[in-house]
Design a protein around this motif. Structure first.
Motif, PDB file in Angstrom:
ATOM      1  N   GLU A  37      -2.231   9.288  -9.371  1.00 27.68           N
ATOM      2  CA  GLU A  37      -3.536   9.116  -8.742  1.00 27.68           C
ATOM      3  C   GLU A  37      -3.537   9.641  -7.305  1.00 27.68           C
ATOM      4  OE1 GLU A  37      -4.885   5.081  -9.152  1.00 27.68           O
ATOM      5  OE2 GLU A  37      -4.376   5.027 -11.277  1.00 27.68           O
ATOM      6  N   LEU A  38      -2.365   9.696  -6.700  1.00 24.64           N
ATOM      7  CA  LEU A  38      -2.230  10.248  -5.347  1.00 24.64           C
ATOM      8  C   LEU A  38      -1.954  11.751  -5.371  1.00 24.64           C
ATOM      9  CD1 LEU A  38      -0.115   7.522  -3.481  1.00 24.64           C
ATOM     10  CD2 LEU A  38      -2.560   7.984  -3.243  1.00 24.64           C
ATOM     11  N   HIS A  93       0.455   5.429   0.806  1.00 22.42           N
ATOM     12  CA  HIS A  93      -0.415   6.429   1.425  1.00 22.42           C
ATOM     13  C   HIS A  93       0.182   7.829   1.248  1.00 22.42           C
ATOM     14  CE1 HIS A  93      -2.847   3.607   4.171  1.00 22.42           C
ATOM     15  NE2 HIS A  93      -2.044   2.830   3.450  1.00 22.42           N
ATOM     16  N   TYR A  94      -0.716   8.795   0.980  1.00 22.09           N
ATOM     17  CA  TYR A  94      -0.273  10.187   0.878  1.00 22.09           C
ATOM     18  C   TYR A  94      -1.476  11.104   1.106  1.00 22.09           C
ATOM     19  CZ  TYR A  94       1.971  14.415  -0.955  1.00 22.09           C
ATOM     20  OH  TYR A  94       2.499  15.688  -1.098  1.00 22.09           O
ATOM     21  N   LYS A  95      -1.394  11.955   2.129  1.00 23.21           N
ATOM     22  CA  LYS A  95      -2.426  12.943   2.447  1.00 23.21           C
ATOM     23  C   LYS A  95      -3.822  12.319   2.522  1.00 23.21           C
ATOM     24  CE  LYS A  95      -0.024  17.055   0.777  1.00 23.21           C
ATOM     25  NZ  LYS A  95      -0.068  18.215  -0.148  1.00 23.21           N
ATOM     26  N   GLN A  96      -3.990  11.383   3.398  1.00 27.41           N
ATOM     27  CA  GLN A  96      -5.273  10.708   3.633  1.00 27.41           C
ATOM     28  C   GLN A  96      -5.773   9.910   2.429  1.00 27.41           C
ATOM     29  OE1 GLN A  96      -5.159  14.242   4.906  1.00 27.41           O
ATOM     30  NE2 GLN A  96      -4.280  13.055   6.588  1.00 27.41           N
ATOM     31  N   GLN A  97      -4.913   9.708   1.450  1.00 29.92           N
ATOM     32  CA  GLN A  97      -5.271   8.873   0.312  1.00 29.92           C
ATOM     33  C   GLN A  97      -4.457   7.584   0.371  1.00 29.92           C
ATOM     34  OE1 GLN A  97      -6.038  11.074  -3.580  1.00 29.92           O
ATOM     35  NE2 GLN A  97      -4.612  12.463  -2.577  1.00 29.92           N
ATOM     36  N   GLN A  98      -5.017   6.534  -0.186  1.00 24.53           N
ATOM     37  CA  GLN A  98      -4.344   5.227  -0.166  1.00 24.53           C
ATOM     38  C   GLN A  98      -4.595   4.505  -1.475  1.00 24.53           C
ATOM     39  OE1 GLN A  98      -6.367   1.947   0.809  1.00 24.53           O
ATOM     40  NE2 GLN A  98      -4.599   0.965  -0.191  1.00 24.53           N
ATOM     41  N   ILE A  99      -3.558   3.819  -1.957  1.00 26.96           N
ATOM     42  CA  ILE A  99      -3.685   3.073  -3.202  1.00 26.96           C
ATOM     43  C   ILE A  99      -2.886   1.779  -3.082  1.00 26.96           C
ATOM     44  CG2 ILE A  99      -1.684   4.111  -4.398  1.00 26.96           C
ATOM     45  CD1 ILE A  99      -3.487   4.223  -6.911  1.00 26.96           C
ATOM     46  N   GLU A 120       0.831  -1.194   0.000  1.00 24.26           N
ATOM     47  CA  GLU A 120       0.000   0.000   0.000  1.00 24.26           C
ATOM     48  C   GLU A 120       0.870   1.249   0.000  1.00 24.26           C
ATOM     49  OE1 GLU A 120      -3.732  -1.773   2.653  1.00 24.26           O
ATOM     50  OE2 GLU A 120      -2.545  -0.085   3.395  1.00 24.26           O
TER      51      GLU A 120
END
Length: 245
Positions: A226-227, A165-171, A163
């Motif tokens: 996308e992040l 994660h960056y600034k409350q985003q996850q991919i 995973e």
């Protein structure tokens, strides 16, 4: 003992591959129901998949995408298709490597062994880091290392979860994308040579088309975009890549 799952509708070829791998003490299972490959893979729980492209009902690209929804198990495509675009599509759809038919059996064994080492053995993604990393790396906290993550400038890579994660985003990312980004993060701000990145992904670099690295890097850049980080990976012409956030 590692279990290899072979998805090949030509029984003669499948049996040939099976016999060769069993010589090296691998356990081998052949796909039987080509309508329900994903279900068979879940039941078998293999360590590695050998996947043909031309299959009944759905092609190998389709099945690779289905597997990637549930697993990061290494997948090596085996196909008579020799075109560059076929190999690009194999990587784009989640494959880790590509072998053309007629299969050179010793090369097959070498690639299987290399992928298993990468995924589960001595070259598996580590959760600790070498002592000769840069000052930026040395600032990583002991807690981060113990938790199996790398964090730089707010970008968090979870090594054991695949995973990002960056600034409350996850991919979610693939195993190859994880290995590439781990290498770039561990050398944050530095130029990482293409050869270094190739060696991060594959042991037998002499068998790898340089374009394969480009394709994997393109996929990683897409995930970063996308992040909200479209320009984080910089190409340094004639040298390699650099990560800057």
């Amino acid at each position: 003992m590692s279990l290899i799952f072979i998805v090949e509708d030509d029984l003669k070829i499948a049996q040939l591959l099976k016999a060769k791998l069993e010589q090296y003490s691998y356990e081998v299972k052949l796909a039987e129901d080509f309508r329900h490959i994903s279900e068979e893979i879940v039941r078998a729980d293999p360590h590695l998949i050998l996947l043909d492209i031309n299959l009944p009902y759905y092609d190998g690209y389709y099945w690779c995408r289905q597997v990637r929804k549930i697993s990061n198990v290494p997948i090596i495509f085996i196909s008579a298709r020799e075109g560059e675009m076929d190999q690009v599509m194999a990587i784009e759809n989640g494959g880790d490597d590509y072998i053309t038919k007629p299969v050179r059996l010793e090369l097959l064994v070498a690639k299987v062994r290399a992928q298993l080492r990468r995924a589960y053995g001595e070259y598996a993604a580590p959760s600790t880091y070498a002592s000769d990393r840069s000052t930026d790396l040395d600032s990583l906290s002991q807690e981060q290392q113990q938790n199996g993550r790398i964090e730089v400038e707010g970008l968090v890579l979870w090594l054991n979860r695949n995973e990002l994660h960056y600034k409350q985003q996850q991919i979610d990312i693939t195993r190859n994308e994880l290995l590439l980004l781990e290498c770039l993060l561990n050398r944050y701000g530095e130029v990482v040579a293409r050869d270094t990145l190739l060696e991060t992904l594959w042991d037998d670099v002499q068998f790898v088309d340089d374009n394969t690295l480009t394709v994997n890097m393109t996929r990683l850049r897409k995930k970063m975009s996308e992040l909200g980080l479209p320009d984080a990976i910089e190409t340094i012409r004639g040298q390699g890549y650099k990560l800057k956030l």
